[in-house]
Write a protein that holds these residues in place. Structure first.
Motif, short mmCIF file in Angstrom:
data_model
loop_
_atom_site.label_atom_id
_atom_site.label_comp_id
_atom_site.label_asym_id
_atom_site.label_seq_id
_atom_site.Cartn_x
_atom_site.Cartn_y
_atom_site.Cartn_z
N PHE A 107 0.84 -1.20 0.00
CA PHE A 107 0.00 0.00 0.00
C PHE A 107 0.87 1.24 0.00
O PHE A 107 2.09 1.17 0.20
N GLU A 108 0.23 2.38 -0.27
CA GLU A 108 0.92 3.67 -0.20
C GLU A 108 0.68 4.26 1.17
O GLU A 108 -0.44 4.63 1.51
N MET A 109 1.73 4.34 1.97
CA MET A 109 1.62 4.81 3.35
C MET A 109 1.85 6.32 3.41
O MET A 109 2.73 6.85 2.75
N GLY A 110 1.03 6.99 4.20
CA GLY A 110 1.22 8.41 4.40
C GLY A 110 0.03 9.23 3.92
O GLY A 110 -1.07 8.71 3.68
N ASP A 111 0.26 10.52 3.77
CA ASP A 111 -0.78 11.48 3.41
C ASP A 111 -1.06 11.38 1.91
O ASP A 111 -0.34 11.93 1.09
N VAL A 139 -2.89 16.34 6.22
CA VAL A 139 -2.21 16.59 7.49
C VAL A 139 -1.28 17.79 7.34
O VAL A 139 -0.40 17.77 6.49
N PRO A 140 -1.46 18.83 8.16
CA PRO A 140 -0.60 20.01 8.03
C PRO A 140 0.88 19.69 8.25
O PRO A 140 1.75 20.21 7.56
N LYS A 141 1.16 18.80 9.20
CA LYS A 141 2.54 18.47 9.53
C LYS A 141 3.15 17.63 8.41
O LYS A 141 2.53 16.67 7.92
N SER A 142 4.37 17.93 8.02
CA SER A 142 4.97 17.25 6.88
C SER A 142 5.52 15.88 7.21
O SER A 142 6.02 15.17 6.33
N ASP A 143 5.44 15.44 8.49
CA ASP A 143 6.02 14.14 8.84
C ASP A 143 5.24 12.96 8.27
O ASP A 143 5.70 11.83 8.32
N SER A 144 4.05 13.21 7.75
CA SER A 144 3.26 12.14 7.13
C SER A 144 3.52 12.05 5.62
O SER A 144 2.82 11.35 4.91
N ASP A 299 7.35 1.77 17.09
CA ASP A 299 8.39 2.55 16.44
C ASP A 299 8.87 3.76 17.24
O ASP A 299 8.08 4.47 17.88
N TRP A 300 10.19 4.00 17.12
CA TRP A 300 10.70 5.31 17.48
C TRP A 300 10.20 6.32 16.44
O TRP A 300 9.92 5.96 15.28
N TYR A 301 10.13 7.58 16.84
CA TYR A 301 9.63 8.62 15.94
C TYR A 301 10.78 9.41 15.35
O TYR A 301 11.75 9.77 16.03
N ALA A 302 10.67 9.69 14.06
CA ALA A 302 11.54 10.65 13.39
C ALA A 302 10.70 11.38 12.36
O ALA A 302 9.98 10.75 11.58
N ALA A 303 10.77 12.71 12.35
CA ALA A 303 9.93 13.50 11.46
C ALA A 303 10.21 13.20 9.99
O ALA A 303 9.32 13.32 9.14
N ASP A 304 11.43 12.80 9.69
CA ASP A 304 11.81 12.57 8.29
C ASP A 304 11.89 11.09 7.94
O ASP A 304 12.46 10.73 6.90
N MET A 340 -3.81 8.52 8.58
CA MET A 340 -2.39 8.72 8.26
C MET A 340 -1.69 9.67 9.25
O MET A 340 -0.51 9.93 9.13
N TRP A 341 -2.43 10.17 10.23
CA TRP A 341 -1.88 11.17 11.15
C TRP A 341 -0.92 10.50 12.13
O TRP A 341 -1.27 9.58 12.84
#
Length: 369
Positions: A107-111, A139-144, A299-304, A340-341
């Motif tokens: 699948f395509e993951m994300g926004d 989602v306004p935040k670009s991490d998605s 998961d650990w989080y990383a914005a990128d 996707m948030w």
């Protein structure tokens, strides 16, 4: 789910302030009270190494598997009363039966974007007649972002959040204190003699999602369930959670039964937390994937991270300072419960909040029997 007659069905206080509960560390003065409270749990007659008069039946496990679970419990906790070991056996078997098989896929993951104007109560079918490159970010935040391809093996996801009753029994058997069971300085100053949890049983309905302040405690519950069941139980990965919330990666914004929002029917219409299973499940049979309480994932989080995520079974960065959480809660607007948030939080939060919880998964592709 194992339930107790000693813990009654209560409502939940309706205010944002109720979320700001204090953490109360376990102290010796409360130990006897805790033990009496836990021993008061009403138990179902089930199979154990000491009593096979009423065998536990399972939809997913063979009788021999159940017998092996009973033997593990008896060997690991011989000092515990037979009735408690019986109840634990039923809890483990029920938890496994409540796992939903999620067939793997790509699948395509994300926004994945949506049209600029849409009605959450009547969502169109993506891409809603628009070219994909003209869709707006959700989602306004670009991490998605960026949208990226992910391929997952099959796995199992818990149908419900782990409940307070299930989490409490885990704490009892592993020696962890019940949370919110100490008098605070304010309580003492106000002349109170009972801890918050004892004073407010309505906030601890046995079927409410378990409170979870510490990521490691949530993970430890899932690993403990795995040790007892003999299965690879763990927290789900972030990719697994999104894939399951989106009913195997469909382009749906809301993880409801219809993909749209019907206030009061498939999402909350007040700020009260509800027992698990209060709203209709998504098409896979998973309840409250974006409702009631937010969930820790592995998961650990990383914005990128999405810029470098591997295609096959991504598990997040190797290290980090924050963990990912998925879903949403009863205090937030249902319109924010997007599939996707991404949400990030320190692995040890400030308080035990009713809207912070977790659910487990089984990291296994084949049948459980």
């Amino acid at each position: 789910m194992i339930v107790s007659s000693a813990m009654q069905n209560f409502g939940f206080a309706n205010s944002h302030a109720d979320r700001k509960l204090r953490q109360w560390d376990f102290v010796p003065e409360q130990k006897k009270w805790n033990m009496r409270w836990l021993f008061s749990i009403a138990l179902l007659p089930v199979l154990s190494g000491c009593n096979q008069a009423n065998p536990v039946l399972s939809q997913s496990l063979a009788p021999q598997h159940i017998k092996e679970i009973a033997e593990r419990i008896d060997q690991r906790y011989p000092q515990q009363p037979v009735s408690e070991r019986q109840a634990l056996l039923q809890q483990v078997v029920t938890a496994i039966d409540n796992m939903v098989f999620v067939e793997g896929g790509t699948f395509e993951m994300g926004d994945f974007g949506w049209v600029g104007q849409y009605d959450p109560a009547d969502m169109c079918e993506w891409p809603c007649g628009m070219p994909r490159d003209e869709l707006w970010f959700l989602v306004p935040k670009s991490d998605s972002r960026p949208l990226h391809t992910v391929r997952l093996d099959s796995f199992y996801m818990a149908k419900y959040h782990t409940t307070i009753a299930e989490d409490d029994r885990f704490r009892y058997f592993t020696g962890l204190p019940l949370y919110l069971m100490d008098l605070t300085e304010e309580d003492v100053r106000d002349g109170l003699t009972r801890p918050y949890r004892e004073r407010n049983p309505d906030m601890f309905n046995k079927d409410f999602p378990a409170y979870s302040k510490v990521w490691q405690e949530a993970k430890d519950y899932c690993l403990w369930l795995g040790e007892l069941s003999g299965l690879s139980v763990d927290l789900p990965t972030e990719a697994q959670y999104e894939y399951a919330a989106r009913s195997r990666g469909r382009y749906v914004v809301y993880p409801t039964d219809t993909g749209s929002i019907a206030i009061g029917r498939n999402v909350h219409d007040d700020r009260r937390i509800k027992p698990v299973g209060s709203f209709p499940p998504n098409p896979l049979g998973l309840y409250e994937m974006g409702e009631n309480a937010i969930s820790w994932v592995n998961d650990w989080y990383a914005a990128d991270y999405y810029q470098t995520s591997p295609v096959d079974n991504p598990r997040g960065p190797e290290t980090g300072t924050e963990k990912v959480r998925r879903g949403s809660d009863s205090l937030s607007s249902p319109q924010l419960a997007m599939t996707m948030w991404r949400r990030n939080e320190k692995p040890i939060m400030q308080e035990y909040y009713a809207q912070d919880s977790y659910r487990c998964s089984i990291q296994q592709s084949g049948p459980l029997k």
